[in-house]
Design a protein around this motif. Structure first.
Motif, PDB file in Angstrom:
ATOM      1  N   GLN A  19       0.202   4.502 -17.357  1.00  0.00           N
ATOM      2  CA  GLN A  19       1.479   4.049 -16.440  1.00  0.00           C
ATOM      3  C   GLN A  19       0.292   4.118 -14.777  1.00  0.00           C
ATOM      4  O   GLN A  19       1.351   3.793 -14.363  1.00  0.00           O
ATOM      5  CB  GLN A  19       2.285   5.690 -16.971  1.00  0.00           C
ATOM      6  N   GLN A  51      -0.554   8.069 -20.657  1.00  0.00           N
ATOM      7  CA  GLN A  51      -0.017   7.846 -19.012  1.00  0.00           C
ATOM      8  C   GLN A  51      -1.439   7.701 -18.596  1.00  0.00           C
ATOM      9  O   GLN A  51      -0.984   7.288 -17.523  1.00  0.00           O
ATOM     10  CB  GLN A  51      -1.115   9.817 -19.278  1.00  0.00           C
ATOM     11  N   PHE A  83      -0.599  17.555 -16.385  1.00  0.00           N
ATOM     12  CA  PHE A  83      -0.516  17.097 -17.822  1.00  0.00           C
ATOM     13  C   PHE A  83      -1.897  17.061 -18.344  1.00  0.00           C
ATOM     14  O   PHE A  83      -2.025  17.492 -19.438  1.00  0.00           O
ATOM     15  CB  PHE A  83      -1.216  14.896 -16.782  1.00  0.00           C
ATOM     16  N   CYS A 139      -1.781  10.275 -26.377  1.00  0.00           N
ATOM     17  CA  CYS A 139      -1.168  10.341 -25.153  1.00  0.00           C
ATOM     18  C   CYS A 139      -1.658  10.165 -23.650  1.00  0.00           C
ATOM     19  O   CYS A 139      -1.020   9.989 -22.737  1.00  0.00           O
ATOM     20  CB  CYS A 139      -0.344  11.393 -25.225  1.00  0.00           C
TER      21      CYS A 139
END
Length: 224
Positions: A102, A99, A76, A95
């Motif tokens: 999440q 992440q 990532f 972005c």
């Protein structure tokens, strides 16, 4: 949090011993011990009963999926760097936030990502880098309570610098005074703080003490 940690936490909340939990499930106490240590995992057929005994649900029990492996975090990070170069800082920042949202319990992901974003805003010439400071600081404050010394110390250092730069010297000194025994040099942090406050005499005394201490330590004979 990993499944072994969840099992141990829930078991202790219910005041069960490992032996008692094992008896409830028809397994051995060493099996429960291995689950909690992360050496092995419960059989999939055991999970529903385990959730019932621990008075929780499968979603909570399986929340270990919120942890990413080091390899996944590294991938990532590479993706984030590519996104920044191709789409710019703001797109990379969003972005990263997606992440983190999440995987909100993956401390290593947050640590890696926030420190990358912090440095990248200066390295890549973001027009108004200070605009992101208030967005990054809550993550540092959260990480400053980490049980991992490496993460905690790095985050605490950033929190101290943040309050120092805002001229909130009282808060910066409070954080320095409360520093746990760690790799952070309290005296150095106080010297920097006094210098920024204009208390040059106090800062000089601290720097002189550090130099004297360093010289004394270097002259000590090595242990036989």
């Amino acid at each position: 949090m990993k499944i072994g940690e969840i099992i141990r936490e829930k078991r202790k909340e219910l005041s069960f011993t490992q032996e008692q939990l094992a008896d409830f499930l028809g397994v051995t106490a060493p099996a429960v011990h291995k689950w909690e240590k992360g050496t092995t995992y419960p059989d999939i057929t055991t999970l529903p009963a385990l959730a019932r005994v621990l008075q929780t649900d499968l979603n909570t029990l399986l929340s270990f999926q919120d942890d990413l492996t080091d390899e996944e975090i590294a991938r990532f990070s590479s993706h984030l760097e590519h996104t920044l170069k191709e789409g710019g800082y703001e797109i990379a920042f969003q972005c990263a936030m997606d992440q983190i949202h999440q995987f909100p319990t993956c401390e290593r992901l947050i640590y890696t990502t926030i420190f990358y974003l912090d440095g990248a805003r200066f390295l890549h010439g973001v027009p108004d880098p200070d605009a992101y400071t208030e967005k990054l600081m809550p993550f540092y404050e959260s990480l400053s309570h980490s049980q991992t010394p490496e993460i905690r110390d790095a985050a605490l250092t950033m929190c101290i610098a943040y309050h120092r730069n805002r001229k909130d010297f009282a808060k910066a000194e409070e954080l320095i005074s409360a520093l746990p025994s760690s790799r952070i040099d309290k005296e150095e942090q106080l010297a920097i703080l006094h210098t920024q406050q204009g208390n040059y005499e106090q800062a000089l005394r601290l720097w002189e003490h550090r130099v004297l201490l360093s010289t004394t330590n270097s002259k000590r004979p090595a242990d036989p």
